[in-house]
Write a protein that holds these residues in place. Structure first.
Motif, PDB file in Angstrom:
ATOM      1  N   ILE A   1      -8.680  -5.371   7.894  1.00 50.05           N
ATOM      2  CA  ILE A   1      -7.402  -5.776   7.292  1.00 50.05           C
ATOM      3  C   ILE A   1      -6.816  -4.689   6.396  1.00 50.05           C
ATOM      4  N   TYR A   2      -5.474  -4.716   6.327  1.00 47.90           N
ATOM      5  CA  TYR A   2      -4.760  -3.767   5.470  1.00 47.90           C
ATOM      6  C   TYR A   2      -3.623  -4.428   4.704  1.00 47.90           C
ATOM      7  N   THR A   3      -3.410  -5.726   4.889  1.00 52.48           N
ATOM      8  CA  THR A   3      -2.270  -6.405   4.279  1.00 52.48           C
ATOM      9  C   THR A   3      -2.717  -7.627   3.483  1.00 52.48           C
TER      10      THR A   3
ATOM     11  N   LEU B   1      -7.009  -2.832  -1.054  1.00 55.39           N
ATOM     12  CA  LEU B   1      -5.739  -3.263  -0.472  1.00 55.39           C
ATOM     13  C   LEU B   1      -4.568  -3.168  -1.447  1.00 55.39           C
TER      14      LEU B   1
ATOM     15  N   GLY C   1      -3.460 -10.489   5.840  1.00 54.45           N
ATOM     16  CA  GLY C   1      -4.799 -10.368   6.416  1.00 54.45           C
ATOM     17  C   GLY C   1      -5.870 -10.794   5.430  1.00 54.45           C
ATOM     18  N   PHE C   2      -5.675 -10.420   4.154  1.00 50.56           N
ATOM     19  CA  PHE C   2      -6.622 -10.803   3.107  1.00 50.56           C
ATOM     20  C   PHE C   2      -6.678 -12.319   2.952  1.00 50.56           C
TER      21      PHE C   2
ATOM     22  N   ILE D   1      -8.538 -13.838   5.961  1.00 48.93           N
ATOM     23  CA  ILE D   1      -9.991 -13.671   5.830  1.00 48.93           C
ATOM     24  C   ILE D   1     -10.521 -14.569   4.716  1.00 48.93           C
TER      25      ILE D   1
ATOM     26  N   GLY E   1     -13.712  -8.672  10.061  1.00 45.94           N
ATOM     27  CA  GLY E   1     -12.303  -8.914   9.745  1.00 45.94           C
ATOM     28  C   GLY E   1     -11.874  -8.228   8.461  1.00 45.94           C
TER      29      GLY E   1
END
Length: 184
Positions: free
Chosen positions: A79-81, A24, A84-85, A88, A75
């Motif tokens: 995620i890509y952001t 990421l 999002g991290f 999670i 999840g």
């Protein structure tokens, strides 16, 4: 069940920061507070799982936690952001605290009557170390083969599914024993 569940759980715990950095592109200013957040949410998770265990029993609560871990893996794959991290990571914290404590507690309840529980917990500890090695090794191998940690995260689901199958078998055995005791 404990071995495979632990294999998935510890791999996620040990590889989370690396995943955030490599996959990421997150910096330490995001990762360090997130790791602290995981610990704080873990307190709430441990308390919640203790309550769930009181209501539903240890094995059913562990089954719920394994399903939660599978959701975490899906999840993490998606995620890509940074946001999002962090989301999670909060889920990891919630299931992490409860799963580890409940797994040890359930294991201790399953031990036979003996004067020497040390050997059983030594075995548990060795299995935990082997799970760590096996999980992180497979994570690295899958990343090397595919070129992406995302597939490694998905592959961890296999460990949780194996653990889930064994937990369902354990639940089935416990239910049969309860039925037999009620007939006597």
């Amino acid at each position: 069940a404990f071995f495979f569940m632990t294999m998935g759980l510890l791999t996620i715990m040990f590889m989370a920061a690396t995943y955030g950095t490599k996959e990421l592109g997150l910096e330490d200013k995001v990762l360090i507070p997130t790791i602290l957040l995981i610990q704080l949410v873990g307190i709430v998770g441990a308390w919640s799982f203790a309550r769930f265990s009181g209501l539903f029993g240890n094995v059913k609560t562990l089954i719920f936690s394994i399903i939660g871990w599978i959701g975490v893996c899906v999840g993490a794959y998606l995620i890509y952001t940074a946001a999002g991290f962090i989301a999670i990571a909060m889920c990891v914290g919630f299931v992490m605290g409860g799963t580890q404590a409940l797994a040890r507690s359930t294991y201790s309840k399953m031990l036979p009557e003996t004067k020497n529980h040390t050997s059983f917990f030594s075995f548990y500890d060795v299995m935990e170390k082997l799970a760590t090695v096996g999980g992180t090794f497979s994570f690295g191998i899958i990343e090397a083969i595919t070129g992406s940690m995302r597939y490694s995260v998905l592959a961890i689901i296999i460990y949780f599914l194996i653990g889930l199958v064994f937990m369902l078998i354990l639940l089935s055995i416990q239910q049969k024993e309860k039925r037999l005791q009620s007939l006597q």
